[in-house]
Design a protein around this motif. Structure first.
Motif, mmCIF file in Angstrom:
data_model
loop_
_atom_site.group_PDB
_atom_site.id
_atom_site.type_symbol
_atom_site.label_atom_id
_atom_site.label_comp_id
_atom_site.label_asym_id
_atom_site.label_seq_id
_atom_site.Cartn_x
_atom_site.Cartn_y
_atom_site.Cartn_z
ATOM 1 N N PHE A 49 33.777 37.472 32.516
ATOM 2 C CA PHE A 49 34.574 37.527 32.464
ATOM 3 C C PHE A 49 34.788 37.496 34.370
ATOM 4 O O PHE A 49 33.293 37.487 34.931
ATOM 5 C CB PHE A 49 35.061 38.918 32.621
ATOM 6 N N SER A 50 35.311 36.541 34.602
ATOM 7 C CA SER A 50 35.459 36.172 35.847
ATOM 8 C C SER A 50 37.054 36.913 36.127
ATOM 9 O O SER A 50 37.696 35.682 36.340
ATOM 10 C CB SER A 50 35.195 34.510 36.256
ATOM 11 N N GLY A 51 36.093 37.726 37.371
ATOM 12 C CA GLY A 51 37.944 37.698 38.383
ATOM 13 C C GLY A 51 38.116 39.173 39.113
ATOM 14 O O GLY A 51 37.099 40.090 38.030
ATOM 15 N N ARG A 52 39.340 39.857 39.530
ATOM 16 C CA ARG A 52 39.067 41.051 39.543
ATOM 17 C C ARG A 52 39.646 42.074 38.754
ATOM 18 O O ARG A 52 39.673 41.740 37.687
ATOM 19 C CB ARG A 52 40.424 41.202 40.591
ATOM 20 N N LEU A 53 38.686 43.270 38.550
ATOM 21 C CA LEU A 53 38.879 43.746 36.984
ATOM 22 C C LEU A 53 39.606 44.688 37.855
ATOM 23 O O LEU A 53 39.552 46.284 37.981
ATOM 24 C CB LEU A 53 37.094 44.545 37.534
ATOM 25 N N GLU A 54 40.867 44.403 36.965
ATOM 26 C CA GLU A 54 42.479 44.924 37.551
ATOM 27 C C GLU A 54 42.818 44.463 36.379
ATOM 28 O O GLU A 54 43.130 44.193 35.382
ATOM 29 C CB GLU A 54 42.862 44.847 38.667
ATOM 30 N N ARG A 55 43.942 45.474 36.159
ATOM 31 C CA ARG A 55 44.754 45.759 34.610
ATOM 32 C C ARG A 55 45.405 44.554 34.466
ATOM 33 O O ARG A 55 45.661 43.594 33.320
ATOM 34 C CB ARG A 55 46.054 46.624 34.886
ATOM 35 N N ARG A 56 45.767 43.506 35.580
ATOM 36 C CA ARG A 56 46.408 42.093 35.045
ATOM 37 C C ARG A 56 45.481 41.366 34.753
ATOM 38 O O ARG A 56 45.863 40.361 34.144
ATOM 39 C CB ARG A 56 47.404 41.703 36.809
ATOM 40 N N LYS A 57 44.669 40.549 35.187
ATOM 41 C CA LYS A 57 43.320 39.952 34.617
ATOM 42 C C LYS A 57 43.208 40.968 33.451
ATOM 43 O O LYS A 57 41.711 39.316 32.897
ATOM 44 C CB LYS A 57 42.492 40.597 35.705
ATOM 45 N N GLY A 58 43.443 41.856 32.906
ATOM 46 C CA GLY A 58 42.859 42.112 31.306
ATOM 47 C C GLY A 58 41.403 43.103 31.261
ATOM 48 O O GLY A 58 41.822 43.107 30.386
ATOM 49 N N ALA A 59 41.581 44.421 32.252
ATOM 50 C CA ALA A 59 40.812 45.368 32.715
ATOM 51 C C ALA A 59 40.814 45.989 31.572
ATOM 52 O O ALA A 59 40.030 46.615 31.054
ATOM 53 C CB ALA A 59 40.693 45.603 33.617
ATOM 54 N N GLU A 60 41.736 46.557 31.235
ATOM 55 C CA GLU A 60 42.380 47.306 30.364
ATOM 56 C C GLU A 60 41.838 47.258 28.875
ATOM 57 O O GLU A 60 41.806 47.705 27.747
ATOM 58 C CB GLU A 60 43.333 48.051 30.607
ATOM 59 N N ILE A 61 41.781 45.774 28.505
ATOM 60 C CA ILE A 61 41.366 45.153 27.282
ATOM 61 C C ILE A 61 40.654 45.344 27.078
ATOM 62 O O ILE A 61 39.542 45.106 25.876
ATOM 63 C CB ILE A 61 42.223 43.766 26.875
ATOM 64 N N MET A 62 39.528 44.724 28.172
ATOM 65 C CA MET A 62 37.806 44.695 28.010
ATOM 66 C C MET A 62 37.882 46.310 28.137
ATOM 67 O O MET A 62 36.830 46.271 27.505
ATOM 68 C CB MET A 62 37.605 44.440 29.321
ATOM 69 N N LEU A 63 38.098 47.074 28.557
ATOM 70 C CA LEU A 63 37.859 48.897 28.363
ATOM 71 C C LEU A 63 37.365 49.093 26.982
ATOM 72 O O LEU A 63 37.359 49.874 26.036
ATOM 73 C CB LEU A 63 38.985 49.437 29.378
ATOM 74 N N ARG A 64 39.200 48.630 26.303
ATOM 75 C CA ARG A 64 39.365 48.944 25.581
ATOM 76 C C ARG A 64 38.459 48.467 23.498
ATOM 77 O O ARG A 64 37.854 48.649 23.005
ATOM 78 C CB ARG A 64 40.575 48.743 24.428
ATOM 79 N N ALA A 65 38.442 46.980 24.071
ATOM 80 C CA ALA A 65 37.432 46.079 23.648
ATOM 81 C C ALA A 65 35.960 46.214 23.893
ATOM 82 O O ALA A 65 34.984 45.230 22.353
ATOM 83 C CB ALA A 65 38.171 44.247 23.986
ATOM 84 N N VAL A 66 35.137 46.868 24.947
ATOM 85 C CA VAL A 66 34.015 46.432 25.094
ATOM 86 C C VAL A 66 32.938 46.613 23.782
ATOM 87 O O VAL A 66 32.510 45.992 23.179
ATOM 88 C CB VAL A 66 33.499 46.688 26.355
ATOM 89 N N LEU B 57 29.978 31.609 26.852
ATOM 90 C CA LEU B 57 32.132 31.940 26.377
ATOM 91 C C LEU B 57 32.306 31.954 27.678
ATOM 92 O O LEU B 57 32.012 33.326 27.868
ATOM 93 C CB LEU B 57 31.893 32.615 25.433
ATOM 94 N N PHE B 58 33.874 31.489 27.675
ATOM 95 C CA PHE B 58 33.992 32.073 29.374
ATOM 96 C C PHE B 58 35.448 32.739 28.210
ATOM 97 O O PHE B 58 36.208 32.147 27.649
ATOM 98 C CB PHE B 58 34.748 31.116 30.337
ATOM 99 N N LEU B 59 36.016 34.359 28.864
ATOM 100 C CA LEU B 59 37.044 34.973 28.383
ATOM 101 C C LEU B 59 37.715 35.715 29.309
ATOM 102 O O LEU B 59 37.843 35.832 30.353
ATOM 103 C CB LEU B 59 36.483 36.358 27.536
ATOM 104 N N ALA B 60 39.265 34.567 29.240
ATOM 105 C CA ALA B 60 40.226 35.255 29.633
ATOM 106 C C ALA B 60 41.252 36.452 29.322
ATOM 107 O O ALA B 60 42.655 35.776 29.324
ATOM 108 C CB ALA B 60 40.761 33.736 30.490
ATOM 109 N N PRO B 61 41.318 37.428 29.928
ATOM 110 C CA PRO B 61 41.999 38.431 28.789
ATOM 111 C C PRO B 61 42.972 38.428 29.730
ATOM 112 O O PRO B 61 43.617 39.542 29.694
ATOM 113 C CB PRO B 61 41.412 39.435 28.054
ATOM 114 N N SER B 62 43.759 37.950 30.167
ATOM 115 C CA SER B 62 45.036 37.982 31.850
ATOM 116 C C SER B 62 46.203 38.805 30.695
ATOM 117 O O SER B 62 47.025 37.891 29.666
ATOM 118 C CB SER B 62 45.063 37.253 32.220
#
Length: 215
Positions: A36-53, A115-120
C-alpha cells in the motif's frame, strides 16, 4: 459545443526497466508482500485497510502487508495506531510501516513486492498505479472513478467493490494462488502503459491540443 481533450500522464518505462531486469530478491521467498503506497488517510482507503487488515492476513500465512507513506495525516484518527491495535502479536509482525519514501526507494519497494493494493475511495489519475504497472507488479484496485479508468478487470489488473470486502478477499486469494493470472495481468498492464502513456505520444497530443486552441 464544448470539447474536452483528455491527455494522459506520461511515464517512461526505461526509468524502471533497469530494476525490472534485475528484480530484487527477497529475504524470504515464501513471503507474499502486498504494498500500500500513499498517505494513510480516508480518501486513500485507510479505513478500508483498517476494516480488512485481519481478513487479508487470514487469507494465507505467506501474506505480509507493507505500508509506504506518511501515517500521521488525519487529525480525527491515527489509522496506523488503529490498525496496530487490531492485530495480535503474530499478525503485527506481518505488517510494516516504512513511512514516506523518496522516488528511488519507492521504486525499489515496488520491485520487491508481489501485489500493489490501491483501495482509494476516489482518485483522479493515480501515478503510483502506473508506476506499479510499468514495474511489472500486478495491481488490485477499488472499482472507483480514476482507478477503473486505468484498470480493466482481469485484463490490466483486478478490481474489487468498496462496499463488499468479500470481493477484496476473493481477488487477493486468487492472485496469491494463481501465478498465471498474475503474469497475464503484468504483461497486459505493461503493454497498456507503454502504448497509452508513452512520453512521445503524450507530447504530440499536447502540442496538437495547443495548436488547436491557438488563434
Amino acid at each position: 459545443s464544448e470539447q474536452v481533450a483528455v491527455i494522459k500522464n506520461p511515464i517512461e518505462p526505461d526509468d524502471y526497466n533497469s530494476i525490472n531486469n534485475t528484480k530484487i530478491s527477497k529475504n524470504d521467498p515464501n513471503r507474499f508482500d502486498i504494498l500500500f503506497s500513499g498517505r494513510l488517510e480516508r480518501r486513500k482507503g485507510a479505513e478500508i485497510m483498517l476494516r480488512a487488515v485481519n481478513g487479508v492476513l487470514d487469507i494465507h500465512k505467506s501474506i505480509n502487508i507493507v505500508f509506504a507513506g506518511e501515517t500521521d495525516v488525519d487529525k480525527s484518527i491515527n489509522f496506523r495506531n488503529e490498525i496496530e491495535y487490531l492485530l495480535d502479536n503474530t499478525n503485527r509482525k506481518r505488517i510494516s510501516f516504512l513511512g514516506p519514501l523518496d522516488r528511488e526507494n519507492l521504486i525499489m519497494q515496488i520491485a520487491r513486492s508481489d501485489l500493489f493494493l490501491a483501495p482509494s475511495l476516489f482518485e483522479n489519475s493515480p501515478y503510483v498505479i502506473l508506476e506499479a504497472m510499468v514495474s511489472k507488479l500486478p495491481v488490485l484496485g477499488s472499482d472507483t472513478d480514476g482507478i477503473n479508468e486505468i484498470i480493466k478487470h482481469r485484463k490490466t489488473g483486478m478490481l474489487f467493490s468498496l462496499t463488499r470486502l468479500e470481493s477484496l478477499y476473493t481477488c487477493i486469494m486468487e492472485l496469491v494462488h494463481n501465478e498465471n493470472l498474475r503474469n497475464s495481468l503484468v504483461l497486459n498492464a505493461y503493454e497498456y502503459v507503454c502504448t497509452n502513456h508513452n512520453p512521445t505520444k503524450i507530447a504530440q497530443e499536447t502540442v496538437k491540443f495547443y495548436n488547436a486552441i491557438s488563434v
